[in-house]
Design an enzyme around this catalytic site. Structure first.
Site, mmCIF file in Angstrom:
data_model
loop_
_atom_site.group_PDB
_atom_site.id
_atom_site.type_symbol
_atom_site.label_atom_id
_atom_site.label_comp_id
_atom_site.label_asym_id
_atom_site.label_seq_id
_atom_site.Cartn_x
_atom_site.Cartn_y
_atom_site.Cartn_z
ATOM 1 N N ASP A 10 0.866 -1.174 0.000
ATOM 2 C CA ASP A 10 0.000 0.000 0.000
ATOM 3 C C ASP A 10 0.914 1.238 0.000
ATOM 4 O O ASP A 10 2.113 1.133 0.282
ATOM 5 C CB ASP A 10 -0.883 -0.031 1.250
ATOM 6 C CG ASP A 10 -1.626 1.262 1.446
ATOM 7 O OD1 ASP A 10 -2.289 1.712 0.497
ATOM 8 O OD2 ASP A 10 -1.523 1.847 2.555
ATOM 9 N N ASP A 12 -0.257 5.190 0.742
ATOM 10 C CA ASP A 12 -0.528 6.237 1.742
ATOM 11 C C ASP A 12 -0.640 5.632 3.137
ATOM 12 O O ASP A 12 -1.469 4.767 3.387
ATOM 13 C CB ASP A 12 -1.811 6.987 1.385
ATOM 14 C CG ASP A 12 -1.660 7.703 0.056
ATOM 15 O OD1 ASP A 12 -0.715 8.489 -0.065
ATOM 16 O OD2 ASP A 12 -2.472 7.448 -0.848
ATOM 17 N N ARG A 57 -14.013 11.083 -1.618
ATOM 18 C CA ARG A 57 -13.993 11.773 -0.314
ATOM 19 C C ARG A 57 -14.682 13.133 -0.423
ATOM 20 O O ARG A 57 -15.447 13.525 0.462
ATOM 21 C CB ARG A 57 -12.524 11.908 0.118
ATOM 22 C CG ARG A 57 -12.315 12.183 1.578
ATOM 23 C CD ARG A 57 -10.846 11.960 1.938
ATOM 24 N NE ARG A 57 -10.485 10.555 1.847
ATOM 25 C CZ ARG A 57 -9.270 10.104 1.493
ATOM 26 N NH1 ARG A 57 -8.296 10.952 1.238
ATOM 27 N NH2 ARG A 57 -9.037 8.812 1.444
HETATM 28 C C1 XBP Z 1 -5.373 6.211 0.420
HETATM 29 C C2 XBP Z 1 -6.498 6.927 -0.196
HETATM 30 C C3 XBP Z 1 -6.237 7.985 -1.201
HETATM 31 C C4 XBP Z 1 -5.496 9.182 -0.655
HETATM 32 C C5 XBP Z 1 -5.668 10.373 -1.545
HETATM 33 O O1 XBP Z 1 -5.311 4.944 -0.182
HETATM 34 O O2 XBP Z 1 -7.640 6.641 0.091
HETATM 35 O O3 XBP Z 1 -7.472 8.411 -1.675
HETATM 36 O O4 XBP Z 1 -6.027 9.527 0.607
HETATM 37 O O5 XBP Z 1 -5.289 10.075 -2.844
HETATM 38 P P1 XBP Z 1 -4.106 3.900 0.042
HETATM 39 P P2 XBP Z 1 -6.151 10.587 -4.110
HETATM 40 O O6 XBP Z 1 -3.702 3.943 1.482
HETATM 41 O O7 XBP Z 1 -4.742 2.609 -0.356
HETATM 42 O O8 XBP Z 1 -2.983 4.284 -0.870
HETATM 43 O O9 XBP Z 1 -6.637 11.970 -3.802
HETATM 44 O O10 XBP Z 1 -5.160 10.551 -5.246
HETATM 45 O O11 XBP Z 1 -7.298 9.621 -4.266
HETATM 46 MG MG MG Z 2 -3.016 3.239 3.242
#
Ligand code: XBP
Ligand code: MG
Length: 251
Positions: A10, A12, A57
């Site tokens: 993953d 983020d 979101r």
């Molecule tokens: C994290 C998310 C993403 C980020 C924002 O997903 O939900 O939406 O918060 O990115 P993960 P975007 O931990 O699975 O990577 O604004 O590009 O969607």
């Molecule tokens: Mg994550």
């Protein structure tokens, strides 16, 4: 007994703590620039992380009445500007990798494990993080970088993990996921993967019941040992190493 052949990461919250000081700040910059008074403070953004995907979101915040209604094209435009701001923040080098990430990536790479990414994030935002935190050579070292809208349903749906494994031709029984959040863990689990969770401030109270290891981070050999929240395989560890992931697969 299954061999560990592939690790899907993953992004983020797992590779780096991007949410609070990266994505959140970038959303607020885009909102202000477009004349919206809405500002996502740190606790509010924590609530909103229950919804994966930036456009989703914003849509959620609109539906609950905290932002003015707008057509989808406007949401997409707002999100595109947010992504540009995010890329600039990342390029400034503000968000380092979490401890142990680079070490474990190198260790797995040297051992011939296939490495990939499975994330909800927009591809260009992912590219910025790889370029500025890991380095350009990692675009080739990751055998797959599965991201964003490439699948119809984002985490907690299993789609992004299933997609990555299909592309690689490696089955779930030989693949492990590294995640930080309940939605991520549910996604990996629904795809049939074993999963190690490294929590952060936003996710430490999430429910990871059934995960194969839940720790405060991957840790480093010369730091204090990691805090272990759940350890069903009874691993002895100070920091997470490849041998621990292999033991989980074998267990
Ligand atoms: C994290 C998310 C993403 C980020 C924002 O997903 O939900 O939406 O918060 O990115 P993960 P975007 O931990 O699975 O990577 O604004 O590009 O969607
Ligand atoms: Mg994550």
């Amino acid at each position: 007994m299954a061999e560990l052949k592939c690790i899907l990461w993953d992004v983020d919250g797992t590779l780096a703590d991007t949410e609070r000081d990266g994505h959140r700040v970038a959303f607020n910059m885009a909102f202000e620039e477009a004349g919206h008074s809405r500002k996502w403070d740190v606790p509010t953004y924590g609530e909103l992380l229950a919804v994966t995907g930036g456009k989703e979101r914003i849509q959620f915040d609109i539906e609950r009445g905290d932002m003015p209604d707008m057509p989808y094209e406007e949401i997409a435009g707002l999100h595109a500007r947010k992504t540009e701001h995010y890329q600039s923040l990342i390029a400034e080098g503000r968000i380092p990798l979490r401890p142990g990430v680079h070490r474990l990536l190198e260790e797995a790479c040297e051992a011939g494990i296939t490495l990939g990414i499975s994330t909800t994030t927009t591809p260009s935002a992912l590219d910025a993080l790889i370029e500025h935190s890991l380095g350009h050579e990692w675009f080739d070292r990751f055998a797959i970088m599965a991201a964003g809208d490439i699948v119809p349903a984002k985490k907690p749906a299993p789609d992004i993990y299933t997609y990555a494994m299909d592309q690689l031709g490696i089955p779930a029984e030989n693949t492990m996921a590294l995640e930080d959040s309940e939605n991520g863990w549910k996604s990996a689990s629904a795809a049939g993967l074993k999963c190690v969770v490294t929590v952060n401030d936003y996710t430490k109270l999430h429910d990871f019941n059934g995960a194969d290891l839940v720790v405060s981070g991957l840790g480093e050999p010369d730091h204090d040992g990691v805090v272990i929240f759940s350890n069903p395989h009874a691993l002895k560890l100070h920091h997470v190493q490849l041998k621990h992931l292999q033991a989980i697969m074998n267990g």
